[in-house]
Design an enzyme around this catalytic site. Sequence first.
Site, mmCIF file in Angstrom:
data_model
loop_
_atom_site.group_PDB
_atom_site.id
_atom_site.type_symbol
_atom_site.label_atom_id
_atom_site.label_comp_id
_atom_site.label_asym_id
_atom_site.label_seq_id
_atom_site.Cartn_x
_atom_site.Cartn_y
_atom_site.Cartn_z
ATOM 1 N N ASP A 137 9.417 48.018 60.363
ATOM 2 C CA ASP A 137 9.820 48.273 61.900
ATOM 3 C C ASP A 137 9.358 47.579 62.407
ATOM 4 O O ASP A 137 7.968 46.572 62.681
ATOM 5 C CB ASP A 137 10.745 49.575 62.386
ATOM 6 N N TYR A 192 15.755 48.636 56.146
ATOM 7 C CA TYR A 192 15.228 49.706 57.133
ATOM 8 C C TYR A 192 15.602 50.914 56.786
ATOM 9 O O TYR A 192 14.109 52.359 56.473
ATOM 10 C CB TYR A 192 14.644 49.275 58.388
ATOM 11 N N GLU A 206 18.204 58.556 62.012
ATOM 12 C CA GLU A 206 17.301 57.172 61.777
ATOM 13 C C GLU A 206 18.438 56.015 62.805
ATOM 14 O O GLU A 206 18.137 55.050 63.602
ATOM 15 C CB GLU A 206 17.130 56.509 60.285
#
Length: 242
Positions: free
Chosen positions: A134, A116, A33
């Site tokens: 996103d 996020y 991520e």
Amino acid sequence: MKFSNTLIYWYLQNNRDLPWRKSKNPYFIWLSEIMLQQTRVAQGLAYYLKFTTTFPTVFDLAKADESTVLKMWQGLGYYSRARNLHFSAKQISNELNGIFPSTYEEIIKLKGIGDYTASAISSICFNEPTAVVDGNVYRVLSRYFGLNTPTNSTSGIKEFKTLAQTLIDISQPGTYNQALMDFGALHCKPQNPLCETCPFSDSCVAFEKKLTKELPVKEKKIKVRKRYFNFLVIKTEIIKQF
DNA sequence: CAATCGTGGCG
DNA sequence: TCGCCAAGATT
């Protein structure tokens, strides 16, 4: 059919086979991520493989020198990501006994992790129904619901986060989140989206009103650029002879 | 909260 | 060649 069901059905048939999807180990998901923030899968993939091979556990990453980590990050860009990653690895290793925090509230406290990434990790690894938002999510939702609120405005950020949260499949939030992002990346693309073969073509507002190209809306930020002009003035003297 | 942070792909 | 963008976070 419910939005999430259609989406997940699409995902089961079209999802990408990516290495971090083979695991729910929060350390691996975290690595992926961070690397994928503002970065395409094609660019981040090699780095992910290199990092997981060199640093199989959070302890290995924590033990490394920052200079080593930064060298391995070379070429990926946004180098503060690497520094924050290393900082948090040391914190998890030394203060948390190597155990990654397991809730959104705890995860978002880590340096380099915002809304996020905390949502992604908590949903994928710990089944917490926290919706990710996103660039893909902004695009898919703005088109599907025909929303023209600028996605980079304060109100837009709140609106899309709230909407995404109402749509999440609470029984499989991680799958839902990744499905929404994969759908945006592969099908509901920024340019030339595949509307003709879209499972949402009977209910997508943008498709119905032919607004696909206009959505999502982003507030234009004026880019000031300096231009320097050099002028060469040429004078010719004409001598009249008579 | 607007600016900033990197790199690479695309039309 | 240029602007826009791509799994954002920080200050």
